[in-house]
Design a protein around this motif. Sequence first.
Motif, PDB file in Angstrom:
ATOM      1  N   ARG A 176     -18.530  31.245 -14.977  1.00 37.24           N
ATOM      2  CA  ARG A 176     -19.621  32.101 -14.480  1.00 37.24           C
ATOM      3  C   ARG A 176     -19.142  33.522 -14.175  1.00 37.24           C
ATOM      4  O   ARG A 176     -19.851  34.486 -14.453  1.00 37.24           O
ATOM      5  CB  ARG A 176     -20.210  31.486 -13.219  1.00 37.24           C
ATOM      6  CG  ARG A 176     -20.839  30.115 -13.400  1.00 37.24           C
ATOM      7  CD  ARG A 176     -22.208  30.183 -14.015  1.00 37.24           C
ATOM      8  NE  ARG A 176     -22.891  28.893 -13.927  1.00 37.24           N
ATOM      9  CZ  ARG A 176     -24.186  28.719 -14.203  1.00 37.24           C
ATOM     10  NH1 ARG A 176     -24.917  29.742 -14.586  1.00 37.24           N
ATOM     11  NH2 ARG A 176     -24.735  27.510 -14.114  1.00 37.24           N
TER      12      ARG A 176
ATOM     13  N   GLU B 265     -24.576  36.715 -20.113  1.00 29.67           N
ATOM     14  CA  GLU B 265     -25.678  36.780 -19.147  1.00 29.67           C
ATOM     15  C   GLU B 265     -26.305  38.169 -19.140  1.00 29.67           C
ATOM     16  O   GLU B 265     -27.538  38.317 -19.174  1.00 29.67           O
ATOM     17  CB  GLU B 265     -25.170  36.410 -17.753  1.00 29.67           C
ATOM     18  CG  GLU B 265     -26.261  36.412 -16.691  1.00 29.67           C
ATOM     19  CD  GLU B 265     -25.748  36.176 -15.282  1.00 29.67           C
ATOM     20  OE1 GLU B 265     -26.575  35.990 -14.374  1.00 29.67           O
ATOM     21  OE2 GLU B 265     -24.510  36.190 -15.086  1.00 29.67           O
TER      22      GLU B 265
ATOM     23  N   LYS C 184     -30.145  39.215 -19.965  1.00 27.76           N
ATOM     24  CA  LYS C 184     -30.995  39.710 -18.889  1.00 27.76           C
ATOM     25  C   LYS C 184     -31.220  41.219 -18.931  1.00 27.76           C
ATOM     26  O   LYS C 184     -32.270  41.709 -18.500  1.00 27.76           O
ATOM     27  CB  LYS C 184     -30.401  39.319 -17.535  1.00 27.76           C
ATOM     28  CG  LYS C 184     -30.430  37.812 -17.263  1.00 27.76           C
ATOM     29  CD  LYS C 184     -29.883  37.479 -15.875  1.00 27.76           C
ATOM     30  CE  LYS C 184     -29.978  36.000 -15.548  1.00 27.76           C
ATOM     31  NZ  LYS C 184     -29.455  35.673 -14.192  1.00 27.76           N
TER      32      LYS C 184
ATOM     33  N   TRP D  22     -31.112  31.686 -17.561  1.00 28.16           N
ATOM     34  CA  TRP D  22     -31.132  33.111 -17.908  1.00 28.16           C
ATOM     35  C   TRP D  22     -32.430  33.559 -18.562  1.00 28.16           C
ATOM     36  O   TRP D  22     -32.689  34.748 -18.674  1.00 28.16           O
ATOM     37  CB  TRP D  22     -29.970  33.449 -18.847  1.00 28.16           C
ATOM     38  CG  TRP D  22     -28.615  33.228 -18.252  1.00 28.16           C
ATOM     39  CD1 TRP D  22     -28.307  33.004 -16.938  1.00 28.16           C
ATOM     40  CD2 TRP D  22     -27.367  33.207 -18.969  1.00 28.16           C
ATOM     41  NE1 TRP D  22     -26.948  32.843 -16.786  1.00 28.16           N
ATOM     42  CE2 TRP D  22     -26.344  32.968 -18.013  1.00 28.16           C
ATOM     43  CE3 TRP D  22     -27.015  33.374 -20.295  1.00 28.16           C
ATOM     44  CZ2 TRP D  22     -25.000  32.890 -18.364  1.00 28.16           C
ATOM     45  CZ3 TRP D  22     -25.679  33.301 -20.655  1.00 28.16           C
ATOM     46  CH2 TRP D  22     -24.684  33.064 -19.699  1.00 28.16           C
TER      47      TRP D  22
END
Length: 836
Positions: A167, A175, A179, A213
Amino acid sequence: MIENILNQMTLEEQVSLLAGADFWTTVPVERLGIPKIKVTDGPNGARGAGSLVAGVKATCFPVAIALGATWNPELVKRMGVSLAGQAKSKGASVLLAPTVNIHRSGLNGRNFECYSEDPLLTASLAVAYIQGVQSGGVAATIKHFAGNESEIERQTMSSDIDERSLREIYLLPFEQAVKKAGVMAVMSSYNRLNGTYTSEHPWLLTDVLRKEWGFDGIVMSDWFGSHSTADTVNAGLDLEMPGPSRDRGEKLVKAVHDGEVKAETVRDAARRILTLLERVGALETAPDLAESSLDLPEDRALIRQIGAEGAVLLKNEGILPLARTSLDSIAVVGPNAGVARVMGGGSAQIAAHYTVSPLQGIRAALSDANSVHHAAGCSNNRLVEVFAGDIEVEYFTGRALEGTPVHTERADKGEFFWFDLPSPDLDPANFSARITGKFVPSDSGEHIFGMTNAGLAKLSIDGKLVVNGYDGWTRGDNYFGTANSEQRQGLELEAGRSYTLTIDYCSPADTADGIHLTAIRFGVEKALGDAAIDEAVARAADCDVALVFVGREGQWDSEGLDLPDMRLPGRQEELIEKVAAVNANTVVVLQTGGPVEMPWLDKVQAVLQIWYTGQELGNAVADVLFGDAEPGGRLPQTFPKSLSDNSAITGNPLVYPGQDGHVRYDEGVFVGYRHHDSHGVEPLFPFGFGLGYTQFSWGEAKASSTVLGEDGITVTVDVTNTGARKGADVVQLYVRPLASAVLRPEKELRAFAKLELAAGETATATLTVTLRDLSFFDVAAKAFRSEAGNYELLIAANAADIRSRIAIVNPAEWLGHVTDPLSEGHSHRSEPGHAQ
């Protein structure tokens, strides 16, 4: 519109959309007006459907690590815009880039193809790249999702990574691409992640990517990187590449009928494929798949600018920039001086419009080209120099070179990578070719012939077998592991005599799982020995300055294999030391795809790292050496003093390069500078380091608040160019937690700003820190946790040069959910002592 199309489609038609038609295109459904679209490799160009070594010419941009060294997202965005035009010139609607895997070991063969060891720098540049590409109506494809930080056994290796490290380090660029940039496509990696192939990993492709996400684009496999029918579709893999399908088609239709895959799952995947076609305009106007060569002056200028902005000046004892008027003679020596090493190897290769070597660029920059004296000194190529000359290729049906050739063509280079064969009568699994050429050596003596082949081949000289790539053939380290290791043989040749080379080739009989390719590369060279080094040293001794161009090339920095070490290959270190011993003004210019050890560093006056900077290489390096442009780069990767200082090189083969099918990321989040900082390992050159030709003065950093609230904290730093010429500086902001319930790095990059200033000019760097920037990933809470307490904001020129420290307080604990947008995020706060 899309739902209407889906309602009209049969199950078989929906299934047909979920695998490629061939190597580069999707399957059309002509009955419903659904066209095929083409994808093309990036990331430093748009190759089109040609082979890795031929095809329609394309613009060759700098590689990703050079972009990482610019620390300039706006410049990278401009490159993305240009690449969209390049992709369209190849009839492509999808660009297979960017690559955002993390610089973990320093030995990854694709290190050059990735931006940085730091996830924030990687993410910032990837977002800009994607925004640029997609602004031109072309889909970007972020890859390789995820854990592909090595090329060793990459098709089967399991990258075993704990969730916190995933992460915080390895997933962050993906990510942000989803996003912030709205990336339209994701490519799964070859490897397994914690035991499961990423192409059939429900947690990765569905739980994280789609549900957490909010990704609504397509997921495609890497080429030949899917291994099942039901498992891949159920996990969320939309498109199997390349085609024709191996695991879908009738197999998937049957899986639906047998209840292994729901019809709605197929419909959802087909919907995402149609949505992609709609987003790139293909449903409105069927794309023209024809390919053309697009060579624009604005692209040439942009490549040259990126080359200079990404050049990192590592050492300078006042010798650079070179003053043209005070130099009567310049020695330009080394294996990378007269050859244009413009890109890395593997799928990133393209057929560039042209290339400019450093020697050509330096001569063009001087009024008197005769003042430049050149000698190679030594070689650094991993494979024997590829054959160049007129070649005839005859193609036969069947693997025995029998009958009349079905096609004959001419070529000028001894490398063939057959994505598409030149005749529809030829079957990639059942053809043969006879390649014939003439070689006239310029010098007498032993020459080395070399050949590597995906398939079986024999190389003969004047009818005598010299290199046997047929008997005892085994897979080696070339052509993504589908070819044997290069076979070599020496032969005494006479200068001026013509020799006939004949290569008999047949396609692979191997039908094992994995990548299936047909390719061959053969070459000949006269080995450089002591005389070549002596010549280079003699040239250097007689000149005012010696420029030594060393490093690697695209056979070392290449997809399909990792590096053996971090030393310069061949006799390059010896060349540097001998040149420096006879010329006090020695400058080393490095071309590598990552860090190298420098035992010779103290013996030279300057070191310039220029990476692989695309087709304008020679002009860009001349611009920097002579001061026409500033070396604007900062290291995107720590350069350790020795390989053993790297966090992944522990002596335990399970940690690197892997053992029994597993590579364990034991260092966790302590990658790159995080490792060096936290474990007290002094680097050779720290992350973010780079010198310039001017000087800067920094004011004291100021913060909008010392208490972190919902809107974050804004930090400003005034920077003044106190020198006599224009230059650029990079202000870096790191966050340091003063206490934590978990082990955390000493500091982590959380913001940066690049300022370009004229002489005497002052500008302000503005940097923002948010609640998530203080956080670590709490696996139990499934959230990013910013603990209440004290932190420092470190304002730095690089990871080892802290200019200001600002103490701040987070008054209450904060949890950032994995579903939160990155731009603002929902806040979940509790008072100290009341953890939520």
